[in-house]
Design a protein around this motif. Structure first.
Motif, PDB file in Angstrom:
ATOM      1  N   ASN A  95       0.845  -1.193   0.000  1.00  0.00           N
ATOM      2  CA  ASN A  95       0.000   0.000   0.000  1.00  0.00           C
ATOM      3  C   ASN A  95       0.880   1.242   0.000  1.00  0.00           C
ATOM      4  OD1 ASN A  95      -2.656  -1.374   0.377  1.00  0.00           O
ATOM      5  ND2 ASN A  95      -1.630  -2.092   2.228  1.00  0.00           N
ATOM      6  N   PHE A  96       0.525   2.191  -0.850  1.00  0.00           N
ATOM      7  CA  PHE A  96       1.301   3.412  -0.986  1.00  0.00           C
ATOM      8  C   PHE A  96       0.711   4.521  -0.115  1.00  0.00           C
ATOM      9  CE2 PHE A  96       1.762   1.139  -5.091  1.00  0.00           C
ATOM     10  CZ  PHE A  96       3.086   0.793  -4.947  1.00  0.00           C
ATOM     11  N   PRO A  97       1.510   5.523   0.243  1.00  0.00           N
ATOM     12  CA  PRO A  97       1.023   6.634   1.059  1.00  0.00           C
ATOM     13  C   PRO A  97      -0.143   7.371   0.383  1.00  0.00           C
ATOM     14  CG  PRO A  97       3.413   6.681   0.932  1.00  0.00           C
ATOM     15  CD  PRO A  97       2.946   5.649  -0.056  1.00  0.00           C
ATOM     16  N   ASP A  98      -0.950   8.031   1.191  1.00  0.00           N
ATOM     17  CA  ASP A  98      -2.129   8.738   0.685  1.00  0.00           C
ATOM     18  C   ASP A  98      -1.778   9.765  -0.389  1.00  0.00           C
ATOM     19  OD1 ASP A  98      -3.649   7.229   2.425  1.00  0.00           O
ATOM     20  OD2 ASP A  98      -3.682   8.771   3.983  1.00  0.00           O
ATOM     21  N   ALA A  99      -0.623  10.380  -0.295  1.00  0.00           N
ATOM     22  CA  ALA A  99      -0.224  11.414  -1.256  1.00  0.00           C
ATOM     23  C   ALA A  99       0.315  10.838  -2.567  1.00  0.00           C
ATOM     24  CB  ALA A  99       0.825  12.321  -0.632  1.00  0.00           C
ATOM     25  N   ALA A 100       0.546   9.543  -2.615  1.00  0.00           N
ATOM     26  CA  ALA A 100       1.092   8.917  -3.820  1.00  0.00           C
ATOM     27  C   ALA A 100       0.050   8.885  -4.937  1.00  0.00           C
ATOM     28  CB  ALA A 100       1.563   7.502  -3.499  1.00  0.00           C
ATOM     29  N   PRO A 101       0.505   8.843  -6.175  1.00  0.00           N
ATOM     30  CA  PRO A 101      -0.447   8.802  -7.291  1.00  0.00           C
ATOM     31  C   PRO A 101      -1.141   7.451  -7.445  1.00  0.00           C
ATOM     32  CG  PRO A 101       1.804   8.740  -8.114  1.00  0.00           C
ATOM     33  CD  PRO A 101       1.878   8.964  -6.628  1.00  0.00           C
ATOM     34  N   PHE A 102      -0.646   6.417  -6.748  1.00  0.00           N
ATOM     35  CA  PHE A 102      -1.228   5.081  -6.813  1.00  0.00           C
ATOM     36  C   PHE A 102      -1.581   4.615  -5.409  1.00  0.00           C
ATOM     37  CE2 PHE A 102       2.166   5.454 -10.030  1.00  0.00           C
ATOM     38  CZ  PHE A 102       1.358   5.538 -11.159  1.00  0.00           C
ATOM     39  N   LYS A 103      -2.512   3.678  -5.313  1.00  0.00           N
ATOM     40  CA  LYS A 103      -2.954   3.201  -4.003  1.00  0.00           C
ATOM     41  C   LYS A 103      -2.253   1.908  -3.558  1.00  0.00           C
ATOM     42  CE  LYS A 103      -7.411   5.456  -3.900  1.00  0.00           C
ATOM     43  NZ  LYS A 103      -6.854   6.718  -3.581  1.00  0.00           N
ATOM     44  N   TYR A 104      -2.109   0.933  -4.493  1.00  0.00           N
ATOM     45  CA  TYR A 104      -1.560  -0.361  -4.084  1.00  0.00           C
ATOM     46  C   TYR A 104      -1.053  -1.151  -5.290  1.00  0.00           C
ATOM     47  CZ  TYR A 104      -5.361  -3.000  -6.136  1.00  0.00           C
ATOM     48  OH  TYR A 104      -6.224  -3.570  -7.039  1.00  0.00           O
ATOM     49  N   VAL A 105      -0.332  -2.232  -4.954  1.00  0.00           N
ATOM     50  CA  VAL A 105       0.101  -3.217  -5.933  1.00  0.00           C
ATOM     51  C   VAL A 105       0.172  -4.563  -5.214  1.00  0.00           C
ATOM     52  CG1 VAL A 105       2.581  -2.836  -5.574  1.00  0.00           C
ATOM     53  CG2 VAL A 105       1.777  -3.676  -7.757  1.00  0.00           C
ATOM     54  N   LYS A 106      -0.194  -5.636  -5.905  1.00  0.00           N
ATOM     55  CA  LYS A 106      -0.074  -6.987  -5.344  1.00  0.00           C
ATOM     56  C   LYS A 106       1.013  -7.730  -6.105  1.00  0.00           C
ATOM     57  CE  LYS A 106      -4.787  -7.634  -3.681  1.00  0.00           C
ATOM     58  NZ  LYS A 106      -6.043  -8.431  -3.842  1.00  0.00           N
ATOM     59  N   ASN A 107       1.952  -8.312  -5.338  1.00  0.00           N
ATOM     60  CA  ASN A 107       3.078  -9.044  -5.904  1.00  0.00           C
ATOM     61  C   ASN A 107       3.045 -10.494  -5.443  1.00  0.00           C
ATOM     62  OD1 ASN A 107       4.237  -6.716  -7.098  1.00  0.00           O
ATOM     63  ND2 ASN A 107       5.113  -6.145  -5.137  1.00  0.00           N
ATOM     64  N   ARG A 108       3.238 -11.427  -6.395  1.00  0.00           N
ATOM     65  CA  ARG A 108       3.338 -12.856  -6.082  1.00  0.00           C
ATOM     66  C   ARG A 108       4.796 -13.277  -6.209  1.00  0.00           C
ATOM     67  NH1 ARG A 108       0.865 -15.340 -10.465  1.00  0.00           N
ATOM     68  NH2 ARG A 108       2.936 -15.370 -11.376  1.00  0.00           N
ATOM     69  N   VAL A 109       5.330 -13.941  -5.203  1.00  0.00           N
ATOM     70  CA  VAL A 109       6.708 -14.426  -5.237  1.00  0.00           C
ATOM     71  C   VAL A 109       6.753 -15.682  -6.103  1.00  0.00           C
ATOM     72  CG1 VAL A 109       8.623 -15.342  -3.872  1.00  0.00           C
ATOM     73  CG2 VAL A 109       7.272 -13.427  -2.995  1.00  0.00           C
ATOM     74  N   ASP A 110       7.610 -15.656  -7.133  1.00  0.00           N
ATOM     75  CA  ASP A 110       7.729 -16.774  -8.061  1.00  0.00           C
ATOM     76  C   ASP A 110       8.958 -17.641  -7.806  1.00  0.00           C
ATOM     77  OD1 ASP A 110       5.448 -15.882  -9.513  1.00  0.00           O
ATOM     78  OD2 ASP A 110       6.705 -14.441 -10.571  1.00  0.00           O
ATOM     79  N   GLU A 111      10.044 -17.021  -7.348  1.00  0.00           N
ATOM     80  CA  GLU A 111      11.286 -17.757  -7.144  1.00  0.00           C
ATOM     81  C   GLU A 111      12.146 -17.025  -6.122  1.00  0.00           C
ATOM     82  OE1 GLU A 111      15.198 -18.983  -9.836  1.00  0.00           O
ATOM     83  OE2 GLU A 111      13.335 -18.452 -10.855  1.00  0.00           O
ATOM     84  N   ILE A 112      12.749 -17.808  -5.229  1.00  0.00           N
ATOM     85  CA  ILE A 112      13.687 -17.259  -4.246  1.00  0.00           C
ATOM     86  C   ILE A 112      14.922 -18.148  -4.237  1.00  0.00           C
ATOM     87  CG2 ILE A 112      14.148 -16.714  -1.824  1.00  0.00           C
ATOM     88  CD1 ILE A 112      11.120 -16.512  -1.398  1.00  0.00           C
ATOM     89  N   ASP A 113      16.094 -17.545  -4.381  1.00  0.00           N
ATOM     90  CA  ASP A 113      17.360 -18.255  -4.253  1.00  0.00           C
ATOM     91  C   ASP A 113      18.174 -17.483  -3.218  1.00  0.00           C
ATOM     92  OD1 ASP A 113      19.905 -19.352  -4.429  1.00  0.00           O
ATOM     93  OD2 ASP A 113      19.902 -19.431  -6.619  1.00  0.00           O
ATOM     94  N   GLU A 114      18.022 -17.892  -1.951  1.00  0.00           N
ATOM     95  CA  GLU A 114      18.679 -17.164  -0.860  1.00  0.00           C
ATOM     96  C   GLU A 114      20.195 -17.270  -0.927  1.00  0.00           C
ATOM     97  OE1 GLU A 114      16.976 -16.867   3.039  1.00  0.00           O
ATOM     98  OE2 GLU A 114      15.137 -17.847   2.337  1.00  0.00           O
ATOM     99  N   ALA A 115      20.716 -18.376  -1.419  1.00  0.00           N
ATOM    100  CA  ALA A 115      22.166 -18.552  -1.509  1.00  0.00           C
ATOM    101  C   ALA A 115      22.783 -17.573  -2.507  1.00  0.00           C
ATOM    102  CB  ALA A 115      22.502 -19.989  -1.895  1.00  0.00           C
ATOM    103  N   ASN A 116      22.033 -17.229  -3.545  1.00  0.00           N
ATOM    104  CA  ASN A 116      22.547 -16.335  -4.586  1.00  0.00           C
ATOM    105  C   ASN A 116      21.865 -14.969  -4.578  1.00  0.00           C
ATOM    106  OD1 ASN A 116      24.495 -18.080  -5.972  1.00  0.00           O
ATOM    107  ND2 ASN A 116      22.694 -19.333  -6.373  1.00  0.00           N
ATOM    108  N   TYR A 117      21.101 -14.689  -3.530  1.00  0.00           N
ATOM    109  CA  TYR A 117      20.436 -13.387  -3.365  1.00  0.00           C
ATOM    110  C   TYR A 117      19.628 -12.994  -4.608  1.00  0.00           C
ATOM    111  CZ  TYR A 117      23.943 -13.165   0.346  1.00  0.00           C
ATOM    112  OH  TYR A 117      24.737 -13.444   1.422  1.00  0.00           O
ATOM    113  N   PHE A 118      18.743 -13.892  -5.005  1.00  0.00           N
ATOM    114  CA  PHE A 118      17.910 -13.668  -6.182  1.00  0.00           C
ATOM    115  C   PHE A 118      16.442 -13.814  -5.808  1.00  0.00           C
ATOM    116  CE2 PHE A 118      15.483 -15.347  -9.793  1.00  0.00           C
ATOM    117  CZ  PHE A 118      15.722 -14.364 -10.737  1.00  0.00           C
ATOM    118  N   LEU A 119      15.626 -12.882  -6.289  1.00  0.00           N
ATOM    119  CA  LEU A 119      14.176 -12.924  -6.079  1.00  0.00           C
ATOM    120  C   LEU A 119      13.490 -12.597  -7.399  1.00  0.00           C
ATOM    121  CD1 LEU A 119      11.668 -12.989  -4.099  1.00  0.00           C
ATOM    122  CD2 LEU A 119      11.896 -10.505  -4.055  1.00  0.00           C
ATOM    123  N   LYS A 120      12.514 -13.422  -7.739  1.00  0.00           N
ATOM    124  CA  LYS A 120      11.681 -13.170  -8.913  1.00  0.00           C
ATOM    125  C   LYS A 120      10.247 -13.092  -8.432  1.00  0.00           C
ATOM    126  CE  LYS A 120      10.554 -15.119 -13.431  1.00  0.00           C
ATOM    127  NZ  LYS A 120      10.941 -16.181 -14.396  1.00  0.00           N
TER     128      LYS A 120
END
Length: 161
Positions: A60-85
């Motif tokens: 959720n973005f601040p009230d003054a922002a031009p947008f209200k929200y975005v929903k993100n789905r985590v597709d891939e995490i590689d903690e050993a290589n510091y990668f997020l998709k």
């Protein structure tokens, strides 16, 4: 449906890649509202209760922002290589021409600390395209938010150490 791919960020930072990855990828639901309140008001889990593959987070973005929200789905995490998709699956920040956006985030060690890259893959509806102005605005927004997060981590060296 066409795909437009671009690099939104290629940033060097004095902060270690592991700290950045934990703050910006794994624990962003706690970190971002504290470190970047001008950009992120809150983050909540819509599906799941931790950052794992398949979880969905609503930013959720601040009230003054031009947008209200975005929903993100985590597709891939590689903690050993510091990668997020992850995929932005919903939100009011995209024009009607964008179906979804997939982001590849990589945090790598560099001589000065870290090199952070974010590559976006915009899946367009039909034959639509994104304007250069839209892409430039996205790049600037990512860089400003990153700088705010980086400054917070530098000021609080105990976080994610």
């Amino acid at each position: 449906m066409g795909v437009i791919t671009c690099t939104l960020a290629d940033i060097t930072s004095p902060v270690a890649p592991g700290r950045l990855f934990q703050a910006l990828a794994i624990d962003n639901h706690n970190f971002m509202p504290k470190a970047t309140p001008d950009y992120v008001k809150s983050v909540e889990f819509v599906e799941g209760d931790s950052t794992t593959v398949g979880c969905i987070k609503k930013m959720n973005f601040p009230d003054a922002a031009p947008f209200k929200y975005v929903k993100n789905r985590v597709d891939e995490i590689d903690e050993a290589n510091y990668f997020l998709k992850y995929t932005t699956i919903e939100g009011d920040m995209f024009p009607d021409t964008v179906e979804c956006a997939v982001y590849d985030n990589k945090f790598e060690a560099s001589a000065d600390g870290s090199r952070c890259t974010m590559v976006a893959h915009y899946h367009m509806k039909g034959d639509n395209v994104l304007s250069e102005a839209d892409l430039e605005n996205a790049k600037q927004g990512i860089q400003k938010m990153f700088k705010s997060a980086e400054d917070y981590l530098i000021a609080n060296p105990q976080l994610y150490a």
